[in-house]
Design a protein around this motif. Sequence first.
Motif, PDB file in Angstrom:
ATOM      1  N   VAL A   1       0.738  -1.115  -0.159  1.00  0.00           N
ATOM      2  CA  VAL A   1       0.056   0.046   0.070  1.00  0.00           C
ATOM      3  C   VAL A   1       0.872   1.075   0.086  1.00  0.00           C
ATOM      4  CG1 VAL A   1      -1.748   1.405   1.118  1.00  0.00           C
ATOM      5  CG2 VAL A   1      -1.831  -1.412   1.380  1.00  0.00           C
ATOM      6  N   LEU A   2       0.790   2.021  -1.132  1.00  0.00           N
ATOM      7  CA  LEU A   2       1.553   3.422  -1.252  1.00  0.00           C
ATOM      8  C   LEU A   2       0.776   4.495  -0.783  1.00  0.00           C
ATOM      9  CD1 LEU A   2       3.982   4.714  -2.352  1.00  0.00           C
ATOM     10  CD2 LEU A   2       3.060   4.656  -4.318  1.00  0.00           C
ATOM     11  N   ILE A   3       1.254   5.265   0.156  1.00  0.00           N
ATOM     12  CA  ILE A   3       0.690   6.684   0.472  1.00  0.00           C
ATOM     13  C   ILE A   3       1.161   7.607   0.204  1.00  0.00           C
ATOM     14  CG2 ILE A   3      -0.856   7.928   2.456  1.00  0.00           C
ATOM     15  CD1 ILE A   3      -0.741   5.157   3.989  1.00  0.00           C
ATOM     16  N   ALA A   4       0.914   8.381  -0.764  1.00  0.00           N
ATOM     17  CA  ALA A   4       1.540   9.933  -1.213  1.00  0.00           C
ATOM     18  C   ALA A   4       1.074  10.868  -0.579  1.00  0.00           C
ATOM     19  CB  ALA A   4       1.549   9.790  -2.739  1.00  0.00           C
ATOM     20  N   GLY A   5       1.811  11.969  -0.214  1.00  0.00           N
ATOM     21  CA  GLY A   5       1.294  13.225   0.262  1.00  0.00           C
ATOM     22  C   GLY A   5       0.732  14.080  -1.002  1.00  0.00           C
TER      23      GLY A   5
ATOM     24  N   PHE B   1       1.388  -4.921  -6.009  1.00  0.00           N
ATOM     25  CA  PHE B   1       1.015  -3.392  -5.730  1.00  0.00           C
ATOM     26  C   PHE B   1      -0.606  -3.526  -5.330  1.00  0.00           C
ATOM     27  CE2 PHE B   1       1.922   0.726  -7.364  1.00  0.00           C
ATOM     28  CZ  PHE B   1       1.795   1.577  -6.225  1.00  0.00           C
ATOM     29  N   LEU B   2      -0.911  -3.320  -4.114  1.00  0.00           N
ATOM     30  CA  LEU B   2      -2.246  -3.481  -3.749  1.00  0.00           C
ATOM     31  C   LEU B   2      -3.018  -2.173  -4.023  1.00  0.00           C
ATOM     32  CD1 LEU B   2      -4.486  -5.374  -2.518  1.00  0.00           C
ATOM     33  CD2 LEU B   2      -3.903  -4.470  -0.438  1.00  0.00           C
ATOM     34  N   LEU B   3      -2.585  -0.990  -3.388  1.00  0.00           N
ATOM     35  CA  LEU B   3      -3.165   0.234  -3.535  1.00  0.00           C
ATOM     36  C   LEU B   3      -2.405   1.233  -3.557  1.00  0.00           C
ATOM     37  CD1 LEU B   3      -5.865   1.979  -2.726  1.00  0.00           C
ATOM     38  CD2 LEU B   3      -5.278   1.529  -0.151  1.00  0.00           C
TER      39      LEU B   3
ATOM     40  N   LYS C   1      -1.104   0.987 -14.092  1.00  0.00           N
ATOM     41  CA  LYS C   1      -1.975  -0.453 -14.399  1.00  0.00           C
ATOM     42  C   LYS C   1      -0.613  -1.444 -14.913  1.00  0.00           C
ATOM     43  CE  LYS C   1      -6.532   0.001 -14.911  1.00  0.00           C
ATOM     44  NZ  LYS C   1      -7.522  -0.725 -15.072  1.00  0.00           N
ATOM     45  N   GLY C   2       0.195  -0.725 -15.493  1.00  0.00           N
ATOM     46  CA  GLY C   2       1.312  -1.669 -16.038  1.00  0.00           C
ATOM     47  C   GLY C   2       2.068  -2.342 -14.892  1.00  0.00           C
ATOM     48  N   MET C   3       2.320  -1.458 -13.682  1.00  0.00           N
ATOM     49  CA  MET C   3       2.823  -2.246 -12.584  1.00  0.00           C
ATOM     50  C   MET C   3       1.737  -2.909 -11.610  1.00  0.00           C
ATOM     51  SD  MET C   3       4.546   1.094 -10.995  1.00  0.00           S
ATOM     52  CE  MET C   3       4.955   2.673 -12.183  1.00  0.00           C
ATOM     53  N   ASP C   4       0.641  -3.388 -12.220  1.00  0.00           N
ATOM     54  CA  ASP C   4      -0.388  -4.394 -11.556  1.00  0.00           C
ATOM     55  C   ASP C   4      -0.959  -3.869 -10.618  1.00  0.00           C
ATOM     56  OD1 ASP C   4      -0.453  -6.217 -13.402  1.00  0.00           O
ATOM     57  OD2 ASP C   4       0.998  -7.369 -12.644  1.00  0.00           O
ATOM     58  N   LEU C   5      -0.813  -2.446 -10.422  1.00  0.00           N
ATOM     59  CA  LEU C   5      -1.628  -1.638  -9.486  1.00  0.00           C
ATOM     60  C   LEU C   5      -3.235  -2.093  -9.440  1.00  0.00           C
ATOM     61  CD1 LEU C   5      -1.944   0.394  -7.118  1.00  0.00           C
ATOM     62  CD2 LEU C   5      -2.244   2.039  -8.789  1.00  0.00           C
TER      63      LEU C   5
END
Length: 241
Positions: free
Chosen positions: A147-151, A172-174, A197-201
């Motif tokens: 899970v990636l959280i960006a500011g 890569f879930l979220l 999407k190419g990273m399978d997010l």
Amino acid sequence: MDNLEITVLYDNCPYKKGLKLAWGFSCLVKGLEKTILFDVGGDGKIILENMRSLGINPKDIDVVVLSHDHWDHTGGLNSFLTANSGVAVYMLESFSNEVKSVVKLAGADLIETKHPVKICEHAYLTGEIRSIVNEQSLCVMTPGGQVLIAGCAHPDITLIARFATNQFQKEFLLAMGGFHLKKSSDIEIKSVISELKGMDLKYVSPCHCTGELATTLFGEAFGDKYIESGAGRVINITDLI
Ligand SMILES: [Zn+2]
Ligand SMILES: [Zn+2]
């Protein structure tokens, strides 16, 4: 990791009635060894008020992460530390002395970052990703992926995502938070979407500085894997796995 939950505490996008809206971002990650507050919004009164409305006690928070040195992500720091100074505050070593001194004066632990660092089991920071505005993101590892959280994603959300999936967990879930696409064109946004999407997010939940057009296009591209966000949104990560 039985009940991993992320709550958007502060945002300019509305989600839950009764919460104050203002330009900026903050979210709370619960269910790990440490309870992590990611960014603190621009206004201390509002973040504390929203916490109260959501039944969150500031004293339950162990760690504060600041993504980048912009007021709409750091402005609530002083007020938060007045409510709970018993925290470790992670910020980039390139932050201004002004923000660093808020932490020191409050007597909280200041942890300056540059390289990727582990906060606790399953939670990591990317460290400094350089751009016009240097930024770090919070990455939480789950059995279903990262899970990636960006500011604000100033260095570009695809670049941050690429770094995080290379550095930590490939799955890569979220991706959530501010994607900084409010000035981007239709074509630019679509290329960001196709790269992710190419990273399978699997899931996206953009808010803050993502912009209306990008939010709509993400919604169309991800369909039922698009999670509407805004102040008061609670994402139960365990449900996504
Ligand atoms: Zn911002
Ligand atoms: Zn910013």
